[in-house]
Design an enzyme around this catalytic site. Structure first.
Site, short mmCIF file in Angstrom:
data_model
loop_
_atom_site.label_atom_id
_atom_site.label_comp_id
_atom_site.label_asym_id
_atom_site.label_seq_id
_atom_site.Cartn_x
_atom_site.Cartn_y
_atom_site.Cartn_z
N ALA A 1 38.06 37.58 48.61
CA ALA A 1 38.63 38.04 47.40
C ALA A 1 39.66 38.75 47.72
O ALA A 1 39.86 39.18 48.99
CB ALA A 1 37.46 39.09 46.69
N GLY B 1 34.32 35.83 49.63
CA GLY B 1 34.24 35.12 48.36
C GLY B 1 34.49 33.53 48.51
O GLY B 1 33.71 32.75 47.76
N GLU C 1 31.08 32.08 49.72
CA GLU C 1 30.43 32.20 48.73
C GLU C 1 30.71 31.04 47.64
O GLU C 1 29.63 30.13 47.09
CB GLU C 1 30.21 33.41 47.88
CG GLU C 1 29.80 34.70 48.89
CD GLU C 1 30.10 35.97 48.40
OE1 GLU C 1 29.14 36.51 48.05
OE2 GLU C 1 31.26 36.20 48.14
N GLU D 1 32.40 41.15 54.83
CA GLU D 1 32.39 42.21 53.68
C GLU D 1 32.27 43.77 54.44
O GLU D 1 32.64 44.73 53.76
CB GLU D 1 31.68 42.01 52.35
CG GLU D 1 32.31 41.00 51.59
CD GLU D 1 31.71 39.51 51.93
OE1 GLU D 1 31.86 38.65 50.91
OE2 GLU D 1 31.31 39.41 52.84
#
Length: 256
Positions: A65, A110, A113, A133
């Site tokens: 992200a 992300g 994911e 993260e």
């Protein structure tokens, strides 16, 4: 008009390319909004039988992200951002069509994911995959803590979370995080898989995918019953009649 996503359809394959190579295809609200739009297009397009998701630039699938976009978020804004991504990723996972992630480079946070929401993952040998993260003082928010243990097991997932280690492609293959590793050009391998899928009954694949997605969340006995119900549904389809007739007539099936 799409600014951060390239969408194309060729040979019954819908190609979704995250196109922010200078930012290593990092995800922000604009990217997620456009991803939602093209996922909807691919799902509804009768000419699309398989979807391939990849990243532009050759360095990253999605490197994560967009940190600059997240830095000053309030807890409420962070929750909304996570739920936006989760909703899109859920639609990818539960889409009736098979979705293949073609990973070339980093698939982190992300991006990892997103790849895990896909049905099949193909990675180039240089790729590295992880959920780093915790190095930023946060945890995965796009369902990484839920999908990763289901793919690689709880203990491995906890280690990946806590160490923030970027797993190389060969190790990702050995632990079941990816299906295939190729020296280069994972899109070509994804296309090869997609071509094999397109030969088969797309309606049956959709029901089989549904049986697996829903059944894995059920107690085994209920999952088995659920499979029987969906198996019965296939006997109302043209594909079932064509497939079995073709088998008995000793010819290739001509699925629509």
């Amino acid at each position: 008009m799409l600014d951060t996503i390239i969408y194309d359809v060729k040979n019954n394959i819908g190609y979704i390319t995250i196109n922010r190579p200078k930012a290593l295809n990092a995800l922000n609200q604009v990217v997620l909004g456009e991803l939602s739009e093209v996922v909807d297009m691919a799902e509804k397009d009768p000419n699309v039988k398989v979807v391939i998701i990849t990243g532009a630039g050759g360095k990253a699938f999605v490197a994560g992200a967009d940190i600059a976009a997240m830095q000053m978020m309030t807890p409420s804004e962070a929750y909304d951002f996570a739920r936006m991504a989760q909703e899109i990723y859920n639609r990818i996972q539960y889409m009736p069509k098979i979705v293949i992630a073609a990973i070339d480079g980093f698939a982190l946070g992300g991006g990892c994911e997103l790849a895990m929401a896909c049905d099949i993952r193909v990675a180039s040998a240089k790729s590295k995959i992880g959920i780093p993260e915790v190095t930023l003082g946060v945890i995965p928010g796009f369902a990484g803590t839920q999908r990763l243990p289901r793919l690689v097991g709880l203990s491995r997932a906890k280690e990946m979370l806590a160490t923030a280690r970027k797993v190389p492609a060969d190790e990702a293959l050995s632990i079941g995080l990816v299906n295939h590793v190729v020296e280069e050009n994972p899109v070509a391998k994804a296309e090869e898989i997609a071509a094999d899928i397109c030969k088969n009954s797309i309606s049956a694949i959709a029901l089989g995918k549904r049986a697996m997605n829903e059944g894995i969340e059920m107690e085994l006995k209920k999952g088995i019953e659920h499979e029987a119900a969906l198996f019965a549904v296939t006997f109302s389809t043209e594909d079932q009649r064509e497939g079995m007739t073709a088998f008995l007539e000793k010819r290739p099936a001509n699925f629509k």
